[in-house]
Design an enzyme around this catalytic site. Structure first.
Site, PDB file in Angstrom:
ATOM      1  CE  LYS A  34      -3.353  -1.103  -0.700  1.00 35.04           C
ATOM      2  NZ  LYS A  34      -3.658  -1.840  -1.977  1.00 35.04           N
ATOM      3  N   GLY A  88       2.208   2.611  -2.799  1.00 35.05           N
ATOM      4  CA  GLY A  88       2.214   3.266  -4.101  1.00 35.05           C
ATOM      5  C   GLY A  88       2.963   2.464  -5.162  1.00 35.05           C
ATOM      6  CG  HIS A 116       4.284  -6.046  -1.462  1.00 35.84           C
ATOM      7  ND1 HIS A 116       4.459  -4.718  -1.721  1.00 35.84           N
ATOM      8  CD2 HIS A 116       3.025  -6.349  -1.885  1.00 35.84           C
ATOM      9  CE1 HIS A 116       3.367  -4.245  -2.307  1.00 35.84           C
ATOM     10  NE2 HIS A 116       2.483  -5.209  -2.420  1.00 35.84           N
ATOM     11  CB  SER A 133      -3.848   2.369   2.290  1.00 36.20           C
ATOM     12  OG  SER A 133      -3.928   1.855   0.991  1.00 36.20           O
ATOM     13  CB  VAL A 146       0.623   8.228 -13.391  1.00 32.12           C
ATOM     14  CG1 VAL A 146       1.300   7.370 -14.456  1.00 32.12           C
ATOM     15  CG2 VAL A 146       1.415   9.504 -13.134  1.00 32.12           C
ATOM     16  CG  ASP A 166      -9.711  11.833 -10.117  1.00 34.09           C
ATOM     17  OD1 ASP A 166      -9.894  11.030  -9.171  1.00 34.09           O
ATOM     18  OD2 ASP A 166      -9.898  13.061 -10.018  1.00 34.09           O
ATOM     19  CG  MET A 190      -3.215   5.508 -12.730  1.00 34.22           C
ATOM     20  SD  MET A 190      -1.859   5.323 -11.573  1.00 34.22           S
ATOM     21  CE  MET A 190      -1.990   3.588 -11.122  1.00 34.22           C
ATOM     22  NE  ARG A 244      -8.302   3.578   1.160  1.00 38.98           N
ATOM     23  CZ  ARG A 244      -8.311   4.601   2.005  1.00 38.98           C
ATOM     24  NH1 ARG A 244      -9.447   4.996   2.540  1.00 38.98           N
ATOM     25  NH2 ARG A 244      -7.193   5.234   2.344  1.00 38.98           N
ATOM     26  CE  LYS A 245     -11.610   8.750   1.679  1.00 42.42           C
ATOM     27  NZ  LYS A 245     -11.773   9.300   3.024  1.00 42.42           N
TER      28      LYS A 245
END
Ligand code: PPS
Length: 294
Positions: free
Chosen positions: A46, A48, A108, A138, A228, A231, A233, A256-257
Site C-alpha cells: 500500500k 504506491g 513486497h 490503506s 498517472v 482519477d 488511473m 481508494r483515495k
C-alpha cells in the site's frame, strides 16, 4: 468467475508474518535469475507500488502498440515476484516468460528476503515508502476487499496488529528501516516517498528518470504525468485492479483515495497517542523521516 479459495491464514515465516500465497513458491523465488537490466519496484504493501509500476511501464513501453496499454492488465505487465495464487501462473513463471525488456518487477519482500541474484546482478531497485498511518488505513481497506488476504477484523484490532507487525509481509517498521539501511551502502537503490510523489509528481518523475538513465521527451513526460493522475488511473480498467477476481469493489475500490492524511478520518485521539508513543520507540535510532500531512 472462478471460485475463490477461503481467505488465507497468517503464519510466522522465518520471523515475518506471511500467507502461503507468498511462500509456497519459495525455492523458485530464491533461485530466480535476475538480469542487470531488471528494474524492481519494492515496497511494503500500500505504499504506491502500482503507481510507480504504471509510471515505469509508460516510460519504457508507451511507444509500443496500444494493445499493451488497452488490454493487458498492469499486474501482468509488471509481474509480482513472490505471488503464487491457485489457478494462476506464479510471478516467477510470468517473469521468466516476459518478452519485453527491461523486465519491471513488483515485490513486497523485506530486504533480507530478497533473492541474492538481484545484488549479484546489480539490478536497479526502486523502493517506495509511505507513512505508517496512511499505510495502515490503506492496508485495512485493502484487506477488507481482497479475498486473497486474511480477514482484517475491526479497525482498532487491525491497528494493533499493524503495530505488532502481524500483517502480511510483517512489520512496516522493519520493512522501511531494513530497506533504508540497505540503501545507505547500495547505489542501485532509489528510495522514494509516496508523500513526495503526491506533492510533486513531475519532480519525482525526474528523479526516477535520472536514476534509470532515461531522457524522455517533454511530450512523453507530459503524457506520463497525466496518465498517472489518481482519477485517470482510477478510471483505467487496466490499472485500477478491476480485473483482479479476488477484489470485491462493493466493499472498497483498489484505487481508494490516493491522499496523504486520510488517517485522520480513522484514528481516534487515543489511538493516535498510543500509535505515536509506540512509533517513537520503534523508529528511534534512525534518521528515516516520514510526513503524515502535507
Ligand atoms: S499494493 O496492493 O500493495 O500493491 O498497493 P500499492 O499500489 O502499493 O498502494 C495502493 C495505494 O496507492 C494509491 N495510489 C495512488 N495514489 C495517488 N495517485 C495515484 N496515481 C495512485 N495510484 C495508487 C492507492 O489509491 C492506494 O492508497 P489508498 O490510500 O488506499 O487510496
Amino acid at each position: 468467475m472462478m471460485e475463490l479459495p477461503p481467505r488465507p491464514t497468517l503464519f510466522d515465516f522465518h520471523g515475518v508474518s506471511m500467507t502461503s500465497y507468498f511462500t509456497d513458491n519459495w525455492d523458485n523465488i530464491q533461485n530466480f535469475k535476475a538480469r542487470p537490466d531488471d528494474i524492481v519496484i519494492a515496497s511494503y504493501p500500500k505504499a504506491g507500488n502500482t503507481w510507480v509500476s504504471y509510471i515505469l511501464d509508460l516510460l519504457y513501453f508507451s511507444h509500443m502498440s496500444s494493445d499493451r496499454q488497452d488490454s493487458v492488465p498492469l499486474f501482468e505487465r509488471v509481474p509480482f515476484l513472490e505471488i503464487l495464487f491457485p489457478g494462476f501462473p506464479s510471478g516467477v513463471d510470468e517473469l521468466t516468460q516476459l518478452t519485453t525488456f527491461p523486465r519491471i518487477i513488483k515485490t513486497h519482500l523485506p530486504v533480507h528476503f530478497m533473492p541474492k541474484t538481484f545484488w549479484e546482478q546489480n539490478s536497479k531497485i526502486i523502493y517506495v515508502a509511505r507513512n505508517a498511518k496512511d499505510t495502515a488505513v490503506s492496508y485495512f481497506h485493502f484487506d477488507r476487499m481482497n479475498m486473497a488476504q486474511p480477514e482484517p477484523g475491526d479497525w482498532s484490532s487491525y491497528l494493533q496488529r499493524f503495530m505488532e507487525g502481524k500483517l502480511v509481509f510483517g512489520s512496516w517498521y522493519e520493512h522501511v528501516r531494513g530497506w533504508w539501511e540497505k540503501k545507505q551502502t547500495s547505489s542501485n537503490i532509489l528510495y522514494l516517498f509516496y508523500e513526495d510523489l503526491i506533492e510533486d509528481t513531475e519532480q519525482e518523475l525526474g528523479r526516477l528518470c535520472s536514476f534509470l538513465g532515461l531522457s524522455p521527451t517533454t511530450a512523453l513526460k507530459k503524457e506520463v504525468t497525466k496518465k498517472v493522475l489518481f482519477d485517470n488511473m482510477k478510471n483505467n480498467k487496466m490499472a485500477n485492479g478491476s480485473t483482479d477476481e479476488a477484489f470485491d469493489f462493493k466493499i472498497s475500490p483498489f484505487m481508494r483515495k490516493g491522499k496523504v492524511g486520510d488517517w485522520k478520518n480513522h484514528f481516534t485521539v487515543q489511538q493516535d497517542e498510543q500509535f505515536n508513543e509506540d512509533y517513537a520507540k520503534k523508529m528511534k535510532n534512525t534518521d528515516l523521516q516520514f510526513r503524515t500531512v502535507l
